[in-house]
Design a protein around this motif. Structure first.
Motif, PDB file in Angstrom:
ATOM      1  N   PRO A 166      36.466  46.356  45.516  1.00 43.72           N
ATOM      2  CA  PRO A 166      37.913  46.044  45.666  1.00 43.72           C
ATOM      3  C   PRO A 166      38.314  46.339  47.035  1.00 43.72           C
ATOM      4  O   PRO A 166      37.830  47.002  47.739  1.00 43.72           O
ATOM      5  CB  PRO A 166      38.729  47.613  44.710  1.00 43.72           C
ATOM      6  CG  PRO A 166      37.352  48.391  44.998  1.00 43.72           C
ATOM      7  CD  PRO A 166      36.044  47.468  45.071  1.00 43.72           C
ATOM      8  N   ARG A 211      47.346  36.213  42.311  1.00 42.20           N
ATOM      9  CA  ARG A 211      47.027  37.688  41.651  1.00 42.20           C
ATOM     10  C   ARG A 211      47.966  38.179  40.749  1.00 42.20           C
ATOM     11  O   ARG A 211      49.105  38.073  41.089  1.00 42.20           O
ATOM     12  CB  ARG A 211      46.739  38.420  42.973  1.00 42.20           C
ATOM     13  CG  ARG A 211      46.247  39.773  42.691  1.00 42.20           C
ATOM     14  CD  ARG A 211      45.938  40.603  43.961  1.00 42.20           C
ATOM     15  NE  ARG A 211      44.806  40.202  44.533  1.00 42.20           N
ATOM     16  CZ  ARG A 211      44.812  39.663  45.582  1.00 42.20           C
ATOM     17  NH1 ARG A 211      45.870  39.477  46.453  1.00 42.20           N
ATOM     18  NH2 ARG A 211      43.652  39.438  46.218  1.00 42.20           N
ATOM     19  N   GLY A 214      45.224  43.530  40.686  1.00 40.28           N
ATOM     20  CA  GLY A 214      45.507  44.512  41.573  1.00 40.28           C
ATOM     21  C   GLY A 214      46.241  45.828  40.989  1.00 40.28           C
ATOM     22  O   GLY A 214      46.811  45.587  40.096  1.00 40.28           O
ATOM     23  N   SER A 220      39.426  50.323  39.646  1.00 40.41           N
ATOM     24  CA  SER A 220      38.468  49.667  40.453  1.00 40.41           C
ATOM     25  C   SER A 220      37.018  49.498  39.604  1.00 40.41           C
ATOM     26  O   SER A 220      36.416  48.302  39.684  1.00 40.41           O
ATOM     27  CB  SER A 220      38.099  50.525  41.751  1.00 40.41           C
ATOM     28  OG  SER A 220      39.240  50.458  42.440  1.00 40.41           O
ATOM     29  N   ALA A 262      39.285  45.730  39.215  1.00 41.56           N
ATOM     30  CA  ALA A 262      40.507  45.544  40.109  1.00 41.56           C
ATOM     31  C   ALA A 262      40.074  45.113  41.407  1.00 41.56           C
ATOM     32  O   ALA A 262      39.162  45.589  42.113  1.00 41.56           O
ATOM     33  CB  ALA A 262      41.557  46.751  39.910  1.00 41.56           C
ATOM     34  N   ASP A 263      40.480  44.033  41.846  1.00 40.42           N
ATOM     35  CA  ASP A 263      40.131  43.499  43.240  1.00 40.42           C
ATOM     36  C   ASP A 263      40.965  43.952  44.327  1.00 40.42           C
ATOM     37  O   ASP A 263      40.580  43.764  45.611  1.00 40.42           O
ATOM     38  CB  ASP A 263      40.081  41.814  43.152  1.00 40.42           C
ATOM     39  CG  ASP A 263      41.545  41.172  43.483  1.00 40.42           C
ATOM     40  OD1 ASP A 263      42.474  41.851  43.134  1.00 40.42           O
ATOM     41  OD2 ASP A 263      41.818  40.279  44.255  1.00 40.42           O
ATOM     42  N   LEU A 264      41.973  44.738  44.152  1.00 41.85           N
ATOM     43  CA  LEU A 264      42.908  45.080  45.178  1.00 41.85           C
ATOM     44  C   LEU A 264      43.590  46.315  44.728  1.00 41.85           C
ATOM     45  O   LEU A 264      43.939  46.399  43.542  1.00 41.85           O
ATOM     46  CB  LEU A 264      43.852  44.155  45.537  1.00 41.85           C
ATOM     47  CG  LEU A 264      44.794  44.252  46.756  1.00 41.85           C
ATOM     48  CD1 LEU A 264      45.205  43.001  47.298  1.00 41.85           C
ATOM     49  CD2 LEU A 264      45.915  44.973  46.184  1.00 41.85           C
ATOM     50  N   VAL A 265      43.490  47.751  45.631  1.00 38.54           N
ATOM     51  CA  VAL A 265      44.391  48.849  45.403  1.00 38.54           C
ATOM     52  C   VAL A 265      45.285  49.068  46.372  1.00 38.54           C
ATOM     53  O   VAL A 265      44.695  49.235  47.604  1.00 38.54           O
ATOM     54  CB  VAL A 265      43.574  49.889  44.992  1.00 38.54           C
ATOM     55  CG1 VAL A 265      44.411  51.054  44.621  1.00 38.54           C
ATOM     56  CG2 VAL A 265      42.530  49.559  43.848  1.00 38.54           C
ATOM     57  N   THR A 292      34.812  49.893  50.055  1.00 33.90           N
ATOM     58  CA  THR A 292      35.855  48.738  50.540  1.00 33.90           C
ATOM     59  C   THR A 292      35.715  48.250  51.827  1.00 33.90           C
ATOM     60  O   THR A 292      36.310  47.309  52.196  1.00 33.90           O
ATOM     61  CB  THR A 292      37.162  49.577  50.372  1.00 33.90           C
ATOM     62  OG1 THR A 292      37.493  50.505  51.477  1.00 33.90           O
ATOM     63  CG2 THR A 292      37.415  50.180  49.069  1.00 33.90           C
TER      64      THR A 292
END
Length: 599
Positions: A2, A167, A198, A216, A220-223, A253
């Motif tokens: 992520p 996204r 995300g 994650s 999930a690719d983004l937080v 990350t």
């Protein structure tokens, strides 16, 4: 692995932290975060624009450009669908021009959600974003409480690829997303949409961090996160804690945690000892218990305490939940939360339900903002229909006409957009910008040398940006005091004490004059928008149901109408002035009923 997104600068630029950190220090902070390895930095959004306009010091567009000049990491902005950065939806042309201005100022990523999760409302903005060659991240708001919430989210997620979204962002503004639900929804939404997913969330007691970790692990690719002091204050995910935990789980990350601690030290120098009243412990506890955003609970508490009713917060929160169910379980994203909160206050303080209905709730029930996830209670629909006539839908803002009216005030497209979105509230900011552009140097003209003039300006800037009440400096025989002008109280919704004007016509007292008083605390506006003619003038005759003025409370516009035929004999409040509950607004001289041949 992520990627992480930092929201620190946006959160420091809006309430309740706005003004604690000067712009120069925010730019230093941006330079540190720029080298930390974030996917992008979210630096602006609705709360930032609102705060900037109300403070009247710095244009939100200027800040975006200043940040863009000092960073290489892409910058992002959060928008509320057709509401953009305001509290009312706008038309397609307006959306396109706003997005174009934001893109030109340096925004590369737009995080866009609809407060009702009706993604059809994102179509115009999504098209404008993709046409500008920028990234469109579509948010879905979690936490409506609706029984079939997962199915409703999946249905909306399936539509997002067709809108050009890059996204899906699962957005939890109410701290209600549990870790196991985060894990479940990331996989479900990714499968339904075919897009990466995300997470943006908040939550006290470690709930947000746990949700981020589980999301994650689910792919999930983004937080989203914030540096530690901001995360601690506003119940967000700490970037330091999240990056360290993910690295320990084998999901590094690439974010430089040491850089985040340096950023935290800089932030802590400015907010470490400052009280942040909207998130006092008792507010945070009630927000977590009722699954309502803490900032909204703090606002409700402020209004109640102003009316000596601070002990009724739990009643209002219970009523808030009841109204939410009745109007179709909308998520509590801004401005929906403010609309429901206003109505809950009215119900509790007036000891009656739906006898008075705020215009925005009426618009929500009538479907003018989109479709909520669940069904609207038929009894409530009928009660709202019987409570009074629906206000006329506002005509879309004609920017070109407004440009002609605003000559000398708004000299650019972006300033025109501010004026159209915020009306007269934006005028002090635009006037200040014009003053800086004109190079007016009244200090030097008054005999103050250049060096001292610069020092005085710096003192003024400190007072404006720090929030201190007064600064006095003595140097070389010169004494300079800079004092902050007391600002009007924020609009506060008040008790209706009895039945409002919409329910019971005013009866003329012994002197024969009908007195129209304020049914709530707010800001008084004589016209529907800047440059428009006033609703009424002294000496005019008004008819029953005719709008006399607008009172703004909690960013909602409430029309005050005449109850009977009359002549306006006196208007007791100036435009854009704050008013108290029960304050006299108008005096009307009753006139006899129309003759039959005139009906």
């Amino acid at each position: 692995m992520p990627a992480l997104v930092d929201t620190t600068i946006r959160l420091l630029s809006q309430e309740p932290l706005a003004g604690l950190m000067p712009t120069a220090e925010l730019l230093r902070l941006a330079e540190i975060l720029d080298k930390a390895g974030f996917a992008y930095l979210e630096v602006s959004g609705g709360g930032v624009f609102d705060t900037s306009v109300r403070r009247g010091v710095e244009s939100p567009w200027e800040r975006i450009r200043a940040l863009n000049e000092r960073t290489e990491t892409p910058l992002a902005m959060a928008l509320r669908g057709r509401f953009l950065v305001g509290s009312r939806p706008v038309g397609g042309e307006f959306v396109s021009r706003f997005v174009a201005s934001a893109a030109e100022s340096g925004i590369e990523v737009f995080r866009l959600h609809d407060p009702l999760n009706d993604v059809e409302n994102l179509r115009e903005a999504g098209l404008a974003i993709t046409s500008a060659g920028k990234e469109f991240d579509a948010g879905l708001v979690f936490g409506s409480g609706y029984t079939n919430e997962t199915e409703a989210l999946v249905e909306q997620a399936r539509k997002l690829p067709g809108l050009g979204a890059a996204r899906v962002l699962l957005h939890d503004p109410s701290s209600s997303l549990q870790p196991q639900r985060a894990q479940e929804l990331v996989g479900t939404l990714a499968e339904a949409s075919g897009l990466p997913v995300g997470l943006y969330c908040q939550g006290a007691g470690g709930n947000a961090l746990a949700a981020g970790l589980e999301a994650s692990r689910a792919g999930a690719d983004l937080v989203a996160c914030a540096v530690y002091p901001v995360a601690l204050t506003l119940h967000r995910i700490s970037g330091e804690a999240l990056a360290t935990a993910l690295a320990g789980l084998g999901m590094d990350t690439g974010v430089d945690v040491d850089a985040l601690w340096r950023a935290s030290e800089l932030v802590d120098d400015h907010i470490g000892d400052e009280p942040v009243t909207p998130l006092a412990p008792r507010i945070a506890v009630r927000a977590a218990e009722h699954k309502v955003p803490p900032g909204l609970v703090g606002t409700l508490d402020t209004h109640l305490r102003a009316l000596a009713a601070g002990d009724r917060l739990d009643e209002v929160l219970d009523e808030f939940a009841r109204i939410r169910e009745e109007v179709g379980w909308p998520p509590i994203a801004s401005p929906i939360g403010q609309i429901l909160g206003s109505q809950a206050l009215l119900h509790v303080l007036s000891a009656s339900r739906y006898q008075t209905v705020v215009d925005e709730l009426r618009a929500l029930i009538e479907g003018r903002y989109g479709s909520p996830p669940g069904p609207i209670d038929a009894t409530v629909q009928r009660a709202v229909a019987l409570s009074g006539g629906a206000p006329e839908a506002e005509a879309p803002v004609d920017l070109d006409s407004l440009r002609d009216e605003a000559k000398g005030l708004a000299s650019s497209e972006e300033e025109l957009l501010l004026l159209a979105l915020f009306g007269e509230e934006a005028e002090p900011l635009l006037t200040a910008i014009r003053g800086r552009a004109s190079g007016d140097d009244s200090l030097i003209a008054s005999g103050v040398d250049q060096a001292r003039a610069e020092r005085i300006r710096e003192i003024v800037r400190i007072v404006q940006e720090s929030g201190v009440g007064e600064v006095t400096i003595e140097e070389a025989g010169m004494r300079v005091s800079v004092r902050r002008t007391p600002e009007p109280l924020e609009p506060q919704l008040a008790s209706l004490a009895g039945e409002g004007e919409d329910e019971q016509p005013s009866s003329p007292p012994a002197d024969g004059v009908v007195r129209i008083e304020a049914p709530m605390v707010g800001v008084f506006y004589r016209a529907p928008q800047p440059g428009a003619p006033p609703f009424v003038e002294e000496g005019e005759t008004v008819a029953p149901g005719q709008t006399l003025c607008i009172l703004e409370a909690m960013k909602l516009m409430n029309e005050i109408k005449a109850d009977a035929d009359g002549i306006v004999r006196a208007i007791h409040v100036g435009n854009a002035e704050p008013v108290e509950f029960g304050q006299l607004l108008f005096e009307l001289e009753p006139v006899g009923a129309q003759p039959l041949d005139a009906v």
